[in-house]
Design an enzyme around this catalytic site. Structure first.
Site, PDB file in Angstrom:
ATOM      1  N   LYS A   1     -16.535 -12.920  62.880  1.00 11.16           N
ATOM      2  CA  LYS A   1     -17.264 -11.851  62.204  1.00 11.16           C
ATOM      3  C   LYS A   1     -17.625 -12.280  60.782  1.00 11.16           C
ATOM      4  O   LYS A   1     -18.745 -12.043  60.320  1.00 11.16           O
ATOM      5  CB  LYS A   1     -16.396 -10.583  62.189  1.00 11.16           C
ATOM      6  CG  LYS A   1     -17.137  -9.363  61.684  1.00 11.16           C
ATOM      7  CD  LYS A   1     -16.268  -8.124  61.753  1.00 11.16           C
ATOM      8  CE  LYS A   1     -16.930  -6.980  61.017  1.00 11.16           C
ATOM      9  NZ  LYS A   1     -15.999  -5.869  60.787  1.00 11.16           N
TER      10      LYS A   1
ATOM     11  N   ARG B   1     -20.556 -14.669  60.964  1.00  9.99           N
ATOM     12  CA  ARG B   1     -21.803 -13.956  61.307  1.00  9.99           C
ATOM     13  C   ARG B   1     -22.328 -13.154  60.113  1.00  9.99           C
ATOM     14  O   ARG B   1     -23.524 -13.182  59.808  1.00  9.99           O
ATOM     15  CB  ARG B   1     -21.541 -13.021  62.496  1.00  9.99           C
ATOM     16  CG  ARG B   1     -22.689 -12.063  62.807  1.00  9.99           C
ATOM     17  CD  ARG B   1     -22.467 -11.291  64.106  1.00  9.99           C
ATOM     18  NE  ARG B   1     -21.284 -10.451  64.101  1.00  9.99           N
ATOM     19  CZ  ARG B   1     -21.198  -9.232  63.558  1.00  9.99           C
ATOM     20  NH1 ARG B   1     -22.233  -8.697  62.938  1.00  9.99           N
ATOM     21  NH2 ARG B   1     -20.077  -8.538  63.629  1.00  9.99           N
TER      22      ARG B   1
ATOM     23  N   HIS C   1     -21.430 -13.268  56.755  1.00 19.18           N
ATOM     24  CA  HIS C   1     -21.462 -13.773  55.381  1.00 19.18           C
ATOM     25  C   HIS C   1     -21.914 -15.220  55.209  1.00 19.18           C
ATOM     26  O   HIS C   1     -22.201 -15.619  54.085  1.00 19.18           O
ATOM     27  CB  HIS C   1     -20.084 -13.589  54.735  1.00 19.18           C
ATOM     28  CG  HIS C   1     -19.640 -12.173  54.703  1.00 19.18           C
ATOM     29  ND1 HIS C   1     -20.299 -11.206  53.971  1.00 19.18           N
ATOM     30  CD2 HIS C   1     -18.629 -11.528  55.352  1.00 19.18           C
ATOM     31  CE1 HIS C   1     -19.692 -10.041  54.164  1.00 19.18           C
ATOM     32  NE2 HIS C   1     -18.676 -10.206  54.995  1.00 19.18           N
TER      33      HIS C   1
ATOM     34  N   PRO D   1     -24.285  -0.822  54.344  1.00 15.71           N
ATOM     35  CA  PRO D   1     -24.891  -0.546  53.038  1.00 15.71           C
ATOM     36  C   PRO D   1     -24.978  -1.740  52.097  1.00 15.71           C
ATOM     37  O   PRO D   1     -25.953  -1.859  51.353  1.00 15.71           O
ATOM     38  CB  PRO D   1     -24.012   0.548  52.435  1.00 15.71           C
ATOM     39  CG  PRO D   1     -22.849   0.720  53.333  1.00 15.71           C
ATOM     40  CD  PRO D   1     -23.078  -0.031  54.606  1.00 15.71           C
TER      41      PRO D   1
ATOM     42  N   THR E   1     -23.011  -9.477  51.413  1.00 12.81           N
ATOM     43  CA  THR E   1     -23.312 -10.703  50.666  1.00 12.81           C
ATOM     44  C   THR E   1     -23.339 -11.903  51.598  1.00 12.81           C
ATOM     45  O   THR E   1     -22.401 -12.096  52.384  1.00 12.81           O
ATOM     46  CB  THR E   1     -22.251 -10.931  49.564  1.00 12.81           C
ATOM     47  OG1 THR E   1     -22.114  -9.724  48.811  1.00 12.81           O
ATOM     48  CG2 THR E   1     -22.642 -12.071  48.654  1.00 12.81           C
TER      49      THR E   1
ATOM     50  N   LYS F   1      -8.938  -5.796  46.870  1.00 13.93           N
ATOM     51  CA  LYS F   1      -9.255  -4.409  46.502  1.00 13.93           C
ATOM     52  C   LYS F   1      -8.383  -3.410  47.246  1.00 13.93           C
ATOM     53  O   LYS F   1      -8.061  -2.350  46.729  1.00 13.93           O
ATOM     54  CB  LYS F   1     -10.727  -4.110  46.802  1.00 13.93           C
ATOM     55  CG  LYS F   1     -11.694  -4.669  45.759  1.00 13.93           C
ATOM     56  CD  LYS F   1     -13.120  -4.327  46.146  1.00 13.93           C
ATOM     57  CE  LYS F   1     -14.133  -4.940  45.187  1.00 13.93           C
ATOM     58  NZ  LYS F   1     -15.505  -4.866  45.741  1.00 13.93           N
TER      59      LYS F   1
ATOM     60  N   ARG G   1     -28.459  -5.030  49.301  1.00 17.38           N
ATOM     61  CA  ARG G   1     -28.067  -3.633  49.065  1.00 17.38           C
ATOM     62  C   ARG G   1     -29.141  -2.735  49.667  1.00 17.38           C
ATOM     63  O   ARG G   1     -30.338  -2.932  49.437  1.00 17.38           O
ATOM     64  CB  ARG G   1     -27.941  -3.401  47.559  1.00 17.38           C
ATOM     65  CG  ARG G   1     -27.485  -2.000  47.163  1.00 17.38           C
ATOM     66  CD  ARG G   1     -27.378  -1.899  45.644  1.00 17.38           C
ATOM     67  NE  ARG G   1     -26.391  -2.846  45.119  1.00 17.38           N
ATOM     68  CZ  ARG G   1     -25.071  -2.626  45.125  1.00 17.38           C
ATOM     69  NH1 ARG G   1     -24.583  -1.488  45.584  1.00 17.38           N
ATOM     70  NH2 ARG G   1     -24.249  -3.530  44.645  1.00 17.38           N
TER      71      ARG G   1
ATOM     72  N   HIS H   1     -12.807 -11.792  55.368  1.00 16.26           N
ATOM     73  CA  HIS H   1     -13.391 -10.613  54.706  1.00 16.26           C
ATOM     74  C   HIS H   1     -13.926 -11.036  53.342  1.00 16.26           C
ATOM     75  O   HIS H   1     -13.291 -11.841  52.649  1.00 16.26           O
ATOM     76  CB  HIS H   1     -12.311  -9.527  54.588  1.00 16.26           C
ATOM     77  CG  HIS H   1     -12.528  -8.527  53.507  1.00 16.26           C
ATOM     78  ND1 HIS H   1     -13.455  -7.511  53.605  1.00 16.26           N
ATOM     79  CD2 HIS H   1     -11.941  -8.383  52.292  1.00 16.26           C
ATOM     80  CE1 HIS H   1     -13.422  -6.795  52.477  1.00 16.26           C
ATOM     81  NE2 HIS H   1     -12.513  -7.315  51.675  1.00 16.26           N
ATOM     82  N   PHE H   2     -15.108 -10.506  52.976  1.00 11.49           N
ATOM     83  CA  PHE H   2     -15.679 -10.761  51.653  1.00 11.49           C
ATOM     84  C   PHE H   2     -15.259  -9.611  50.760  1.00 11.49           C
ATOM     85  O   PHE H   2     -15.646  -8.465  51.004  1.00 11.49           O
ATOM     86  CB  PHE H   2     -17.203 -10.851  51.766  1.00 11.49           C
ATOM     87  CG  PHE H   2     -17.864 -11.332  50.507  1.00 11.49           C
ATOM     88  CD1 PHE H   2     -18.265 -12.651  50.376  1.00 11.49           C
ATOM     89  CD2 PHE H   2     -18.090 -10.468  49.435  1.00 11.49           C
ATOM     90  CE1 PHE H   2     -18.872 -13.109  49.214  1.00 11.49           C
ATOM     91  CE2 PHE H   2     -18.695 -10.906  48.270  1.00 11.49           C
ATOM     92  CZ  PHE H   2     -19.089 -12.235  48.162  1.00 11.49           C
ATOM     93  N   ASP H   3     -14.452  -9.882  49.739  1.00  9.96           N
ATOM     94  CA  ASP H   3     -13.933  -8.791  48.917  1.00  9.96           C
ATOM     95  C   ASP H   3     -14.855  -8.467  47.743  1.00  9.96           C
ATOM     96  O   ASP H   3     -15.109  -7.298  47.465  1.00  9.96           O
ATOM     97  CB  ASP H   3     -12.533  -9.124  48.402  1.00  9.96           C
ATOM     98  CG  ASP H   3     -11.666  -7.879  48.234  1.00  9.96           C
ATOM     99  OD1 ASP H   3     -11.703  -7.013  49.131  1.00  9.96           O
ATOM    100  OD2 ASP H   3     -10.973  -7.760  47.214  1.00  9.96           O
TER     101      ASP H   3
HETATM  102  N1  UM3 Z   1     -19.173  -6.449  50.838  1.00 13.10           N
HETATM  103  C1  UM3 Z   1     -19.954  -7.561  50.603  1.00 13.10           C
HETATM  104  N2  UM3 Z   1     -20.253  -7.869  49.313  1.00 13.10           N
HETATM  105  C2  UM3 Z   1     -19.766  -7.154  48.259  1.00 13.10           C
HETATM  106  C3  UM3 Z   1     -18.965  -6.040  48.525  1.00 13.10           C
HETATM  107  C4  UM3 Z   1     -18.689  -5.715  49.819  1.00 13.10           C
HETATM  108  O1  UM3 Z   1     -20.365  -8.261  51.550  1.00 13.10           O
HETATM  109  O2  UM3 Z   1     -20.072  -7.514  47.100  1.00 13.10           O
HETATM  110  C5  UM3 Z   1     -18.857  -6.092  52.242  1.00 13.10           C
HETATM  111  C6  UM3 Z   1     -17.542  -6.634  52.658  1.00 13.10           C
HETATM  112  C7  UM3 Z   1     -17.017  -5.658  53.663  1.00 13.10           C
HETATM  113  C8  UM3 Z   1     -17.793  -4.385  53.410  1.00 13.10           C
HETATM  114  O3  UM3 Z   1     -17.260  -6.149  54.952  1.00 13.10           O
HETATM  115  O4  UM3 Z   1     -18.817  -4.696  52.455  1.00 13.10           O
HETATM  116  C9  UM3 Z   1     -16.948  -3.243  52.875  1.00 13.10           C
HETATM  117  O5  UM3 Z   1     -16.370  -3.589  51.651  1.00 13.10           O
HETATM  118  P1  UM3 Z   1     -16.314  -7.269  55.647  1.00 13.10           P
HETATM  119  O6  UM3 Z   1     -14.877  -6.823  55.513  1.00 13.10           O
HETATM  120  O7  UM3 Z   1     -16.750  -7.304  57.071  1.00 13.10           O
HETATM  121  O8  UM3 Z   1     -16.513  -8.603  54.963  1.00 13.10           O
END
Ligand code: UM3
Length: 124
Positions: A7, A10, A12, A42, A45, A66, A85, A119-121
């Site tokens: 995931k 896909r 990021h 919404p 990145t 976070k 965005r 995960h992208f934080d």
């Molecule tokens: N997210 C980004 N970039 C940002 C902030 C948030 O890609 O600057 C994404 C990461 C999370 C989702 O999805 O928004 C909710 O925070 P993910 O856990 O699948 O990476």
């Protein structure tokens, strides 16, 4: 788990494209990478760097995510990013995005026996 790292790839990873000033990049890529199904995701990145560079971020020191978990890591170097965005006028299923091209350090959460991003934080 296995699916979480897929995931992340896909949602990021986009090493193929360099940062370009294509205003359609987010509209095309959010759809192509299945983030406009059910809802318009919404915020998302994309990282325009080789997989090895992004995987290596997991070897940096642990920092707090976070959500309070301790398994986040910040890249020592700024990386090429496109931040997407959703626009105010965007209405599902016609998801519309604005793109920002950034060079910033990233913070990712990592998991697994092969410890890789899931995960992208944030970017900083
Ligand atoms: N997210 C980004 N970039 C940002 C902030 C948030 O890609 O600057 C994404 C990461 C999370 C989702 O999805 O928004 C909710 O925070 P993910 O856990 O699948 O990476």
């Amino acid at each position: 788990r296995f699916w979480r790292l897929h995931k992340f790839q896909r949602q990021h990873m986009d090493p193929e494209h360099l940062t370009t000033n294509n205003t359609q990049y987010c509209n095309l890529m959010m759809k192509a990478r299945n983030m406009t199904k059910g809802i318009c995701k919404p915020v998302n990145t994309f990282i325009h760097e080789p997989k090895e560079i992004v995987d290596a971020v997991c070897q940096e020191a642990n920092i707090t995510c976070k959500n309070g978990q301790p398994n986040c890591h910040q890249s020592s170097l700024p990386l090429n990013l496109t931040h997407c965005r959703q626009t105010g006028a965007s209405k599902y299923p016609n998801c519309q995005y604005r793109a920002s091209y950034l060079t910033k350090q990233i913070i990712v959460a990592c998991e697994g026996k092969v410890y890789v991003p899931v995960h992208f934080d944030a970017y900083v």
